[in-house]
Design a protein around this motif. Structure first.
Motif, PDB file in Angstrom:
ATOM      1  N   LYS A  55      62.531  46.503  61.593  1.00  0.00           N
ATOM      2  CA  LYS A  55      61.216  45.854  61.555  1.00  0.00           C
ATOM      3  C   LYS A  55      60.787  45.543  60.127  1.00  0.00           C
ATOM      4  O   LYS A  55      59.891  44.766  59.898  1.00  0.00           O
ATOM      5  N   ARG A  58      58.271  49.237  56.242  1.00  0.00           N
ATOM      6  CA  ARG A  58      57.988  49.841  54.925  1.00  0.00           C
ATOM      7  C   ARG A  58      57.780  48.769  53.849  1.00  0.00           C
ATOM      8  O   ARG A  58      56.791  48.823  53.117  1.00  0.00           O
ATOM      9  N   LEU A  91      69.160  56.118  57.567  1.00  0.00           N
ATOM     10  CA  LEU A  91      69.563  55.894  58.965  1.00  0.00           C
ATOM     11  C   LEU A  91      71.082  56.048  59.102  1.00  0.00           C
ATOM     12  O   LEU A  91      71.567  56.672  60.049  1.00  0.00           O
ATOM     13  N   ARG A 105      72.423  52.034  66.806  1.00  0.00           N
ATOM     14  CA  ARG A 105      71.305  51.900  65.858  1.00  0.00           C
ATOM     15  C   ARG A 105      70.932  50.424  65.788  1.00  0.00           C
ATOM     16  O   ARG A 105      71.800  49.588  65.612  1.00  0.00           O
ATOM     17  N   ARG A 106      69.668  50.133  65.916  1.00  0.00           N
ATOM     18  CA  ARG A 106      69.190  48.749  65.917  1.00  0.00           C
ATOM     19  C   ARG A 106      69.990  47.913  66.932  1.00  0.00           C
ATOM     20  O   ARG A 106      70.344  46.767  66.673  1.00  0.00           O
ATOM     21  N   PHE A 234      53.293  57.264  62.617  1.00  0.00           N
ATOM     22  CA  PHE A 234      54.615  56.659  62.818  1.00  0.00           C
ATOM     23  C   PHE A 234      55.558  57.654  63.503  1.00  0.00           C
ATOM     24  O   PHE A 234      56.279  57.326  64.436  1.00  0.00           O
ATOM     25  N   LYS A 252      68.114  52.423  70.070  1.00  0.00           N
ATOM     26  CA  LYS A 252      68.883  53.648  69.829  1.00  0.00           C
ATOM     27  C   LYS A 252      68.692  54.526  71.055  1.00  0.00           C
ATOM     28  O   LYS A 252      67.778  54.281  71.863  1.00  0.00           O
ATOM     29  N   ARG A 309      53.415  50.824  69.032  1.00  0.00           N
ATOM     30  CA  ARG A 309      54.741  50.192  69.045  1.00  0.00           C
ATOM     31  C   ARG A 309      55.594  50.666  70.220  1.00  0.00           C
ATOM     32  O   ARG A 309      55.491  51.810  70.659  1.00  0.00           O
TER      33      ARG A 309
HETATM   34  C1  GRG Z   1      70.004  61.806  56.454  1.00  0.00           C
HETATM   35  C2  GRG Z   1      68.947  62.185  54.192  1.00  0.00           C
HETATM   36  C3  GRG Z   1      68.800  61.880  55.597  1.00  0.00           C
HETATM   37  C4  GRG Z   1      67.582  61.660  56.070  1.00  0.00           C
HETATM   38  C5  GRG Z   1      67.287  61.224  57.398  1.00  0.00           C
HETATM   39  C6  GRG Z   1      64.399  59.305  58.091  1.00  0.00           C
HETATM   40  C7  GRG Z   1      65.443  60.232  58.547  1.00  0.00           C
HETATM   41  C8  GRG Z   1      65.821  61.293  57.646  1.00  0.00           C
HETATM   42  C9  GRG Z   1      66.102  60.096  59.690  1.00  0.00           C
HETATM   43  C10 GRG Z   1      65.880  59.014  60.648  1.00  0.00           C
HETATM   44  C11 GRG Z   1      65.793  59.613  61.990  1.00  0.00           C
HETATM   45  C12 GRG Z   1      64.559  59.268  62.659  1.00  0.00           C
HETATM   46  C13 GRG Z   1      64.701  58.649  64.009  1.00  0.00           C
HETATM   47  C14 GRG Z   1      63.387  59.499  62.112  1.00  0.00           C
HETATM   48  C15 GRG Z   1      62.134  59.145  62.747  1.00  0.00           C
HETATM   49  C16 GRG Z   1      61.376  58.048  62.096  1.00  0.00           C
HETATM   50  C17 GRG Z   1      62.211  56.914  61.708  1.00  0.00           C
HETATM   51  C18 GRG Z   1      62.647  56.926  60.320  1.00  0.00           C
HETATM   52  C19 GRG Z   1      62.503  55.937  62.585  1.00  0.00           C
HETATM   53  C20 GRG Z   1      63.264  54.718  62.271  1.00  0.00           C
HETATM   54  O1  GRG Z   1      62.485  53.860  61.462  1.00  0.00           O
HETATM   55  P1  GRG Z   1      62.052  52.402  61.944  1.00  0.00           P
HETATM   56  O2  GRG Z   1      61.466  52.463  63.323  1.00  0.00           O
HETATM   57  O3  GRG Z   1      63.457  51.703  62.049  1.00  0.00           O
HETATM   58  O4  GRG Z   1      61.217  51.774  60.893  1.00  0.00           O
HETATM   59  P2  GRG Z   1      63.855  50.179  61.776  1.00  0.00           P
HETATM   60  O5  GRG Z   1      65.170  50.021  62.510  1.00  0.00           O
HETATM   61  O6  GRG Z   1      62.784  49.286  62.301  1.00  0.00           O
HETATM   62  O7  GRG Z   1      64.042  50.061  60.290  1.00  0.00           O
END
Ligand code: GRG
Length: 311
Positions: A55, A58, A91, A105-106, A234, A252, A309
């Motif tokens: 999306k 950020r 991710l 993923r995505r 979020f 996902k 969302r």
């Molecule tokens: C491995 C160092 C390390 C860190 C991982 C952020 C994180 C820490 C992991 C992601 C896992 C997760 C599902 C976290 C929940 C919030 C999140 C970051 C969701 C995904 O972000 P979106 O929805 O994704 O902005 P898009 O695909 O839109 O960029």
């Protein structure tokens, strides 16, 4: 549904497209002087993991918070692209077998499925370091003091007391290191973990606009308060999607948190309680930005977007 896209979504999509174009350019230009040729497989994996998906919420926060101070858009996009590189790295690494072990993923195979584990690890490392390369360029901001402030803030948001630290707490709470099963974290523990793992990058996104735009200390405080509320919202929305979301829309696998013993606010408050908390957080985000008046309308819509969302 009349098929019309709202002005908010149009603006989000415009920023997403600008970020894609900028990342594409940054990743295809010839190496900067002094840099050796970039290995093709590494660049392919980095492009796969960072272009054409996501999306870009950020970077949207960076651009819109910078917009409050009339920061030139190309500068805000550079900072947004750097932040998106860190997000995409997280991710890729989060999907690895040693972390969450995800195949999707995505809506596409995860990087280690498409390539291999070693390439995915290096693609993540490459994205992380490239973020700081981008921030250090004069196109991000002509004043070196502002660039250093951005570099330090992003390093802290993504590092030991930020996202990486939060991921470590998350794995520990799942019982990965104790052998005695998941730890039951209380509300405070979950809030701290999530403020680090997910919240820190979202807070940075809002603070970056203030850094680029030489905001006053009060304006910085307001942005930080907004970013903290949006960051919490979020993660709660993400946890609700894991329980109620549709894998095809979310892109996902859903329904994983309970099985992994993950500590979430949905677990603590229940789904209705979590939805009520989301509404409180949106109200908090709105209040935080009250000093900016109407110019913050789009950021307030952003807080609603996060809470509502479905993907
Ligand atoms: C491995 C160092 C390390 C860190 C991982 C952020 C994180 C820490 C992991 C992601 C896992 C997760 C599902 C976290 C929940 C919030 C999140 C970051 C969701 C995904 O972000 P979106 O929805 O994704 O902005 P898009 O695909 O839109 O960029």
């Amino acid at each position: 549904m009349n098929g019309k896209i709202s002005p908010f979504l149009t603006r989000l999509e415009t920023t997403a497209k600008d970020i894609d174009d900028l990342l594409d350019r940054l990743l295809t230009t010839t190496p900067v002087p002094g840099e050796q040729a970039r290995p093709a497989r590494l660049i392919d994996a980095i492009r796969y993991s960072s272009l054409g998906g996501g999306k870009r919420f950020r970077p949207f926060l960076v651009v819109e918070s910078a917009g409050l101070f009339e920061v030139p858009r190309p500068q805000a996009l550079m900072a947004g692209a750097a932040l998106e590189c860190v997000h995409c790295y997280s991710l890729v690494h989060d999907d690895l077998p040693a972390m969450d072990n995800d195949d999707l993923r995505r809506g596409q195979p995860t990087a280690h499925k498409k390539f291999d584990e070693a390439t995915a690890i290096l693609a993540g490392d490459g994205l992380l370091t490239f973020a700081f390369d981008i921030l250090s360029r004069t196109q991000t901001h002509p004043d070196p003091a502002v660039r250093v402030e951005l570099v330090a803030a992003l390093a802290r948001a993504s590092g030991l007391g930020g996202m990486v630290g939060g991921q470590m707490l998350d794995l520990a709470a799942e019982g990965r290191f104790s052998g005695s099963g998941p730890q039951r974290l209380g509300e405070e523990g979950v809030l701290t973990l999530q403020a680090m793992k997910t919240g820190a990058l979202l807070r940075f996104a809002c603070q970056a606009g203030g850094m680029l735009g030489s905001a006053t200390p009060q304006q910085r405080k307001a942005l930080e308060r907004y970013g903290a509320a949006v960051g919490q919202a979020f993660q709660i929305a993400d946890d609700l999607l894991d329980v109620e979301g549709d894998t095809a829309l979310v892109g996902k696998q859903t329904g994983k948190d309970a099985g992994a013993g993950k500590a979430t606010m949905v677990d603590i408050l229940g789904t209705d309680g979590a939805k009520a908390r989301l509404r409180e957080l949106v109200a908090e985000a709105e209040q935080a930005l009250a000093p900016f008046g109407n110019s913050a309308a789009i950021l307030i819509e952003g807080a609603h977007f996060v809470a509502d969302r479905r993907m």
